[in-house]
Write a protein that holds these residues in place. Structure first.
Motif, PDB file in Angstrom:
ATOM      1  N   LEU A  45      10.460  52.827  33.152  1.00 26.72           N
ATOM      2  CA  LEU A  45      10.557  51.931  34.490  1.00 26.72           C
ATOM      3  C   LEU A  45      11.893  51.904  35.179  1.00 26.72           C
ATOM      4  O   LEU A  45      12.119  51.280  36.273  1.00 26.72           O
ATOM      5  N   HIS A  46      13.005  52.568  34.596  1.00 23.88           N
ATOM      6  CA  HIS A  46      14.258  52.589  35.242  1.00 23.88           C
ATOM      7  C   HIS A  46      14.907  53.497  34.758  1.00 23.88           C
ATOM      8  O   HIS A  46      14.874  54.042  33.730  1.00 23.88           O
TER       9      HIS A  46
ATOM     10  N   LEU B 253      13.189  44.869  38.489  1.00 25.76           N
ATOM     11  CA  LEU B 253      13.678  45.111  37.025  1.00 25.76           C
ATOM     12  C   LEU B 253      15.197  45.369  37.105  1.00 25.76           C
ATOM     13  O   LEU B 253      15.624  45.106  35.844  1.00 25.76           O
ATOM     14  N   ALA B 254      15.802  45.758  38.069  1.00 28.76           N
ATOM     15  CA  ALA B 254      17.092  46.204  37.853  1.00 28.76           C
ATOM     16  C   ALA B 254      18.099  44.946  38.582  1.00 28.76           C
ATOM     17  O   ALA B 254      19.182  45.047  38.367  1.00 28.76           O
TER      18      ALA B 254
ATOM     19  N   LEU C 212      16.753  38.176  39.922  1.00 30.97           N
ATOM     20  CA  LEU C 212      15.349  38.125  39.748  1.00 30.97           C
ATOM     21  C   LEU C 212      14.864  38.056  38.365  1.00 30.97           C
ATOM     22  O   LEU C 212      14.011  38.251  37.922  1.00 30.97           O
ATOM     23  N   ALA C 213      15.911  37.988  37.427  1.00 30.38           N
ATOM     24  CA  ALA C 213      15.860  37.828  35.881  1.00 30.38           C
ATOM     25  C   ALA C 213      15.126  39.014  35.399  1.00 30.38           C
ATOM     26  O   ALA C 213      14.215  39.271  34.409  1.00 30.38           O
ATOM     27  N   GLY C 214      15.642  40.279  36.037  1.00 31.01           N
ATOM     28  CA  GLY C 214      15.358  41.703  35.348  1.00 31.01           C
ATOM     29  C   GLY C 214      15.627  42.074  34.253  1.00 31.01           C
ATOM     30  O   GLY C 214      16.200  41.458  33.474  1.00 31.01           O
TER      31      GLY C 214
ATOM     32  N   GLU D 188      23.989  49.261  34.826  1.00 37.66           N
ATOM     33  CA  GLU D 188      25.323  49.169  35.711  1.00 37.66           C
ATOM     34  C   GLU D 188      25.358  47.829  36.233  1.00 37.66           C
ATOM     35  O   GLU D 188      26.537  47.306  36.695  1.00 37.66           O
ATOM     36  N   LEU D 189      24.214  47.102  36.373  1.00 41.27           N
ATOM     37  CA  LEU D 189      23.974  45.830  37.141  1.00 41.27           C
ATOM     38  C   LEU D 189      24.126  44.742  36.223  1.00 41.27           C
ATOM     39  O   LEU D 189      23.909  43.261  36.570  1.00 41.27           O
ATOM     40  N   GLY D 190      24.006  44.939  34.822  1.00 42.04           N
ATOM     41  CA  GLY D 190      24.117  43.917  33.862  1.00 42.04           C
ATOM     42  C   GLY D 190      22.917  43.195  33.236  1.00 42.04           C
ATOM     43  O   GLY D 190      22.833  42.267  32.564  1.00 42.04           O
ATOM     44  N   VAL D 191      21.557  44.024  33.553  1.00 40.68           N
ATOM     45  CA  VAL D 191      20.458  43.635  33.091  1.00 40.68           C
ATOM     46  C   VAL D 191      20.262  44.439  31.483  1.00 40.68           C
ATOM     47  O   VAL D 191      20.708  45.590  31.485  1.00 40.68           O
TER      48      VAL D 191
END
Length: 355
Positions: A184-185, A192-193, A197-199, A231-234
């Motif tokens: 999914l990523h 999700l990223a 949005l709590a991804g 890279e965005l921290g999720v």
């Protein structure tokens, strides 16, 4: 197939799987549903209600009125609203289903509870345990039904698992193995990223193995985790170890970078259960396996579609009976599971904006 016979302390016992006790969802009393946030899971939910239950789709609410109207046309929903508040305030809505991203669950659940409406909140219930506790406290104070939409809990096949545990069919349970991985990523749903949005993998995918292990063990003594961040921290993927209050051990995994087997097993001193991939789905088979590896019995679900209608029927039965929660997904267990997810995120290094 015929069950084999094994020796127990109290003598030979034929091991076989119990039959599910789940009522037909079509027999549940009909409620008028209001759906908040008409995204992908809301589409699946509405499809299941129309096809497999007598539940009624009364209203849909979205920040975008055209989007709500398109959803209403597709599913025959009686009224479309361009705000969540308007949908919740509809006097003809008996119960509210929240299908928004996790970041909005708390606010929308509190909105419904303040309006006195029973509420079914998509899993994960909220972003964290503190938000979950606030929703639970509000529902209890208002005397309003609330439940996490962990839809797998209400399937006939999971009732088979539950009975195996209740009857001690597996002996002393020591080990749970479960994973959930989907590709999914990158390239999947944008939410999700997005940290806002709590991804990440955990709240969308990892909750399935974590909730499954919690169902089996009845509680966790400790949670350990390591993971990999985007890279965005999720969290892109997590490896989780839980120890149960009874001393059992769970080895759990989740990733949104690759498709994994997505199977599960419960191993005890007398036998084990194996749940085929995708283990959470309504159509996955369950096998009872002897300690020598031979198959003793198998449950093949007849109902192989998405399965969201079972949770809607559970809500309807409980609400009409005047109950405030479901024993199949108790509110205190929802908070406990959110606490475990918080521990995973803290160890992996994921923090959502505003927490």
């Amino acid at each position: 197939m015929a069950a084999a016979v094994t020796d127990r302390q109290d003598g030979p016992v034929a091991l076989s799987l119990p039959a599910p006790r789940t009522p037909d969802p079509a027999s549940a009393p009909a409620l008028r549903w209001g759906i908040l946030a008409p995204g992908g899971i809301a589409h699946a939910f509405a499809s299941a209600l129309r096809a497999r239950t007598g539940q009624q789709l009364q209203a849909v609410g979205s920040r975008s009125l055209p989007r709500a109207e398109a959803f209403a046309r597709e599913f025959g929903v009686r009224t479309a609203y361009g705000s969540y508040a308007a949908a919740v305030a509809d006097p003809d809505v008996d119960v509210v289903y929240i299908a928004s991203p996790h970041s909005e669950h708390q606010a929308l659940a509190l909105l419904a509870i303040e309006a006195g409406k029973p509420v079914l909140v998509e899993k994960a219930f909220t972003r964290n345990a503190a938000e979950a506790s606030s929703v639970v406290d509000a529902a209890r104070a208002a005397g309003v039904f609330a439940m996490e939409a962990m839809w797998t809990r209400f399937q006939p096949r999971i009732d088979v698992v539950r009975q195996c545990l209740e009857q001690g069919l597996l002996g002393e349970v020591h080990t749970v193995l479960a994973d959930h991985g989907q590709r999914l990523h990158p390239g999947g749903p944008a939410r999700l990223a997005q940290p806002e949005l709590a991804g990440g993998a955990l709240l969308d995918l990892g909750i399935y193995p974590v909730s499954f292990a919690h169902l089996v063990f009845g509680g966790f003594e400790s949670v350990s985790a390591t993971g990999q961040l985007t890279e965005l921290g999720v969290d892109a993927q997590d490896a989780i170890t839980v120890t149960a209050t009874n001393g059992g051990l769970g080895l759990l995994g989740t990733t949104m970078l690759a498709k994994t087997p997505t199977t599960a097993s419960i191993s005890g001193t007398e036998a084990r259960l194996e749940l085929d991939g995708d283990f959470y789905s309504a159509g996955a088979a369950i096998r009872l396996v002897d300690t020598d590896g031979s198959e003793l019995d198998r449950f093949e679900p007849r109902d192989r579609d998405h399965g969201l209608h079972f949770q809607a029927a559970e809500v309807a039965r409980r609400v009409v009976a005047g109950e405030l929660e479901s024993p199949l997904m108790p509110l205190d267990e929802t908070v406990a599971i959110m606490t475990a997810l918080d521990q995973v995120r803290a160890q992996v290094g994921v923090r959502y904006p505003g927490e």
